[in-house]
Design a protein around this motif. Structure first.
Motif, PDB file in Angstrom:
ATOM      1  N   ASN A 107      36.038  -7.463 -65.872  1.00 20.28           N
ATOM      2  CA  ASN A 107      36.006  -8.285 -64.666  1.00 20.28           C
ATOM      3  C   ASN A 107      34.595  -8.705 -64.299  1.00 20.28           C
ATOM      4  O   ASN A 107      34.351  -9.221 -63.204  1.00 20.28           O
ATOM      5  CB  ASN A 107      36.733  -7.582 -63.502  1.00 20.28           C
ATOM      6  CG  ASN A 107      35.943  -6.428 -62.927  1.00 20.28           C
ATOM      7  OD1 ASN A 107      34.841  -6.138 -63.375  1.00 20.28           O
ATOM      8  ND2 ASN A 107      36.515  -5.769 -61.933  1.00 20.28           N
ATOM      9  N   ALA A 108      33.663  -8.491 -65.211  1.00 24.61           N
ATOM     10  CA  ALA A 108      32.277  -8.876 -64.957  1.00 24.61           C
ATOM     11  C   ALA A 108      31.584  -9.119 -66.280  1.00 24.61           C
ATOM     12  O   ALA A 108      32.075  -8.718 -67.334  1.00 24.61           O
ATOM     13  CB  ALA A 108      31.548  -7.787 -64.178  1.00 24.61           C
ATOM     14  N   SER A 125      32.862 -11.827 -70.218  1.00 22.98           N
ATOM     15  CA  SER A 125      32.724 -12.980 -69.331  1.00 22.98           C
ATOM     16  C   SER A 125      33.235 -12.710 -67.921  1.00 22.98           C
ATOM     17  O   SER A 125      32.874 -13.423 -66.987  1.00 22.98           O
ATOM     18  CB  SER A 125      33.487 -14.172 -69.912  1.00 22.98           C
ATOM     19  OG  SER A 125      34.887 -13.918 -69.832  1.00 22.98           O
ATOM     20  N   GLY A 126      34.078 -11.720 -67.767  1.00 20.68           N
ATOM     21  CA  GLY A 126      34.727 -11.547 -66.465  1.00 20.68           C
ATOM     22  C   GLY A 126      35.863 -12.525 -66.240  1.00 20.68           C
ATOM     23  O   GLY A 126      36.488 -12.537 -65.182  1.00 20.68           O
ATOM     24  N   ALA A 127      36.133 -13.359 -67.234  1.00 22.94           N
ATOM     25  CA  ALA A 127      37.141 -14.413 -67.070  1.00 22.94           C
ATOM     26  C   ALA A 127      38.429 -14.110 -67.824  1.00 22.94           C
ATOM     27  O   ALA A 127      39.289 -14.970 -67.932  1.00 22.94           O
ATOM     28  CB  ALA A 127      36.567 -15.752 -67.531  1.00 22.94           C
TER      29      ALA A 127
END
Lengths: 560, 560
Positions: free
Chosen positions: A536-537, A529-531
């Motif tokens: 980070n992506a 998710s990058g979250a």
């Protein structure tokens, strides 16, 4: 030759892919079944022959600056590979890539998309060759190598290409601007013709991993390339061949299309060379895509300050077991997830959180031990017959995994011991079945970090509420690519979804059939998710492609 | 109240804005003329009265954690402001913003867009009040403050909001995934229902600048807010009021809509407090938008590693003069660009590169000195009458500009000296006209850096080819927001465009009428490119918004 004919040839595929990324339903461009009914009777044999021809040979790649030939691979199947690859210094690769850029930039989005789609088609035409290369470098069993390393990798590449194309073409190449006459400043309308150019950021560097050399590299490779950036591909030293094959056919298509083949370059590294670090901090390198250890991912984020850095790192994937109306299906599904490719996936679950007091199921109450035993039995069944087992587990990718399997023996209480399996076809193959260990909830020092490989923990918690707290804590601190939950209670599913949103982890609910938490489908599932700290992506969304190019405009007056 | 009624109310505006960002032609949502025919007879007076009411008073802002009231502003017009603002510690602001986030996240893109559009409408209803605040803190003349600080700032906010909305809604909130039955793994189709959640990154921090407190802050503020992030607005200590007014009305609308007003917080800093640095490295702060000095911009990029950092920094803007078929129009246009707001714009040209041998024009050959004199005469004409001059120049924003005006006196050969102008209406106003200095091409140590303020250089080059080389060198090294070229030769225009593409700078060609190089129009012109050192992002494109949120999915089986 820099015309649009390749774009026209593949326009239907692109249009369909553009629809798929906005609908996020099921779609695939490259059939995942290696069946002769789909690929023809000869395809498998031809692919195997092409793969064999590479072995004990110089890989056919005519790149600038070649200063030697190196071989660094060792097959998890014990097969002697001995392929040698052309080595070059970072400076030579960067110079060649830089020189190739302007004509590629000026060709524009449509021509570039056409060429990239042709590269994908060419790779697909060699998908069996690619699958063999992935199998014998990564340790994946053949069917998985064909799917994850071939068809699915191509799907993810096309997905990234479609996002990038949509982003590049969301604005027109030209626009007329006419501001109505104002009262003071201008008695007549002001007219300007504006041109909007898509310009690449610089050189893209793709750093491949050992386990999924193509699947994890293709999205960044094609997203950077189609947006105008030359790409240097730095494969993992133990998984060079799949990316060498990729670079070979990419260069072939680029040259046929009238472009400099140095738009795609292979950068194999000699032992101890640390070529990725050298390349990563070159000022000309503006985009980096990396999959691998957290340590090097963080090093890149910290040091490659001149570049946009996309990283996928370690994570701690979690299953929260609260209750189920299909106990057998749950155990079968979880067992399969743990067994597939010996748990050597960034998406494999590690921590199975189960209330110490047991759970409610369609088979009545099941104690904590019964849940652990049910999952273990499922793994046992899948791995009981060596011939069937190896088609699921594949082989162990490297000694680090074996070391962890040793280490875990002295930890917790075993539910299932890892076994050595003799591979019926490859006597040198290193095959291990999954280990499952029981842990208490307070053993976070153990289960709170990633144990990459066929190692998972069944953890006894006070309650599902505590399970969710542990999920929040480990995913929030260490990151996670996947999470799943089993519950018959909508409130629990909602709570799990709320926790997943808070820590930014994709959640699967009550998987008991033919979909597994460690599988994500291109065009529909976002991968990572990058979250959270695991990546980070995401593969693939707008954020993954939008920073790979810039728009530069020019404007001039027009009279009409 | 967290329903869609505000979305429905403003849907037409959003739809029009979404069309505008994809067409990039002329469009504006907020009329730029402060004429009473547009805004009504009373609007100007009411705005002035509202502004006056703030002076010598506590600013009406009820924020958590207020531990004192501070005043840090000094008007370039010499007007006593004495507005005091509520101060709070970083921790209190972060805590309040964090608590406000979940409900805002869960409201979803449409509800958030509706609320943000209502905030823009509320600010537009107070645009004269805002214009007065921008005028008396930035030193802009009133009409410019109304336009750049009011209508155009709102247009840029709406533009950013539209991009963010498009990005959040490019995927469906839910999708059904149905994989056809395979030959082996599944005899029946696999079906999943997938939900895709837009989740914010965390807290957005907006660090405002002295010269364009609203225009440069609004895009980041609204892009972060609409994507679900609470925003802490840290104004420049000398330009607090415009952002205090902004925060006031934003909080008012948020509360009316049933949300926590702490989704938007003002963070004024006490002298020497360095609150921006403290906030910027808080782990909860995940997005930073900054406009200002290169030094602090680079500090943020270096140190705020937990955040996505968007910076607009210093640059060296260039005009390449090769030839013209409208010498008078060229001089008039360049002179206006240098004079507007006393050159205190990040888009003001600094280096005018002219061949030492002169140029061809519609008035015959003009020597280098004649070109310099022509531009100087244009500035002289625009600034000859004090009453007219001040409506163009405004006032000098701070002592740094005055210091540079002093310093430049000892450099090069003056073409035009800066003059002190008495402001007819504000006796304390600090007004200066532009200085123009001749320099040789080898004085790159001087012209190769930014001289922010009413300072420009006419630089004698060997040829237009050398001019383009100097443009490449300074823009490549120091960055640039704007560039322009004058030529009657299409080859030169093409060469200039090629150079602009290589160094990533937006180019204007042959501006001789009512469009100026230092002006960019929302919805059509990209402001900055992100492709050179002057800025790492553009206003506004996909890259500016796509990383402000993430998508987190959940999936579960369906039976149908």
């Amino acid at each position: 030759m820099t015309d649009r004919h390749l774009y026209d040839k593949h326009a239907d595929t692109l249009v369909r892919a553009l629809a798929a990324i906005s609908e996020r339903g099921y779609w695939s461009a490259y059939p995942e079944s290696p069946s002769p009914r789909i690929y023809g009777e000869k395809a498998a044999a031809e692919g195997a022959t092409a793969f064999q021809a590479y072995l004990d040979n110089r890989f056919p790649l005519d790149q600038p600056g070649t200063d030697g030939w190196i071989a660094t691979e060792a097959s998890p199947f014990g097969v002697e590979l001995a392929v040698t690859y052309p080595h070059a210094e970072a400076g030579a690769l960067v110079a060649a890539a830089t020189a190739a850029m302007p004509a590629w930039r000026d060709a524009g989005p449509q021509v570039r998309a056409g060429v990239c789609l042709e590269i994908l088609a060419r790779l697909h035409a060699h998908v069996f060759e690619l699958a063999n290369a992935v199998q014998f470098t990564s340790g994946q069993a053949f069917v998985m190598a064909f799917q994850a390393g071939g068809a699915h990798a191509l799907d993810r590449a096309l997905e990234a290409l479609a996002y990038a194309y949509a982003e590049m073409t969301r604005h027109p190449g030209e626009a007329e601007w006419e501001k109505p006459a104002g009262s003071k400043a201008s008695a007549e309308p002001l007219r300007l013709l504006k041109r909007f150019h898509v310009v690449p950021r610089g050189i893209g560097l793709v750093v491949g991993c050992n386990t999924f050399p193509t699947w994890n590299s293709y999205p960044g490779l094609f997203a950077s390339l189609v947006t105008g950036n030359p790409v240097i591909v730095k494969p993992h030293p133990r998984a060079v061949l799949p990316l060498a094959i990729t670079v070979r056919y990419a260069r072939e298509v680029l040259a046929e299309a009238g472009f400099d083949p140095n738009l795609v370059l292979l950068a194999p590294e000699a032992p101890g060379e640390a070529l990725a670090s050298t390349l990563a901090v070159r000022p000309e390198v503006k985009i980096i895509d990396y999959t691998g250890s957290t340590a090097f991912g963080e090093w890149l984020e910290e040091n490659a300050r001149q570049a946009v850095v996309y990283t996928e790192k370690a994570g701690v994937n979690t299953i929260v077991v609260d209750s189920t109306d299909d106990f057998a299906g749950m155990c079968r599904n979880i067992g399969f997830s743990l067994t597939l490719y010996s748990g050597q996936m960034c998406t494999t679950p590690q921590n199975v959180l189960v209330p110490a007091g047991g759970i409610g199921t369609d088979q009545g109450h099941k104690s904590f031990d019964e849940v652990a035993a049910g999952i273990a039995a499922s793994v046992g069944k899948l791995t009981g017959d060596p011939a069937r087992a190896v088609e699921l587990t594949g082989a162990i990718v490297n000694d680090g995994v074996l070391d962890r399997l040793d280490e875990v023996k002295s930890i917790g209480e075993p539910v299932l011991d890892s076994r050595v399996v003799e591979h019926p076809a490859y006597e040198g193959a290193i095959v291990r079945t999954p280990a499952i260990v029981k842990l208490p909830a307070d053993a976070e020092a153990t289960y709170g970090k990633e144990w990459f490989g066929p190692i998972s923990f069944v953890i006894a918690t006070d309650s599902t509420a505590e399970s969710l707290e542990i999920f929040r804590s480990t995913a929030g601190t260490r990151g996670a690519i996947t999470a799943s939950v089993y519950s018959t209670d909508d409130k629990v599913l909602d709570d799990a979804e709320a926790a997943a949103l808070d820590v930014g982890v994709h959640l699967s609910c009550n998987l008991t059939g033919g979909v597994f938490v460690n599988q994500s489908a291109a065009f529909s599932d976002f991968h990572a998710s990058g979250a959270n700290p695991a990546a980070n992506a995401a593969l693939t969304d707008g954020a993954y492609v939008a920073s790979r190019f810039r728009i530069v405009q020019s404007r001039r007056h027009t009279t009409s």
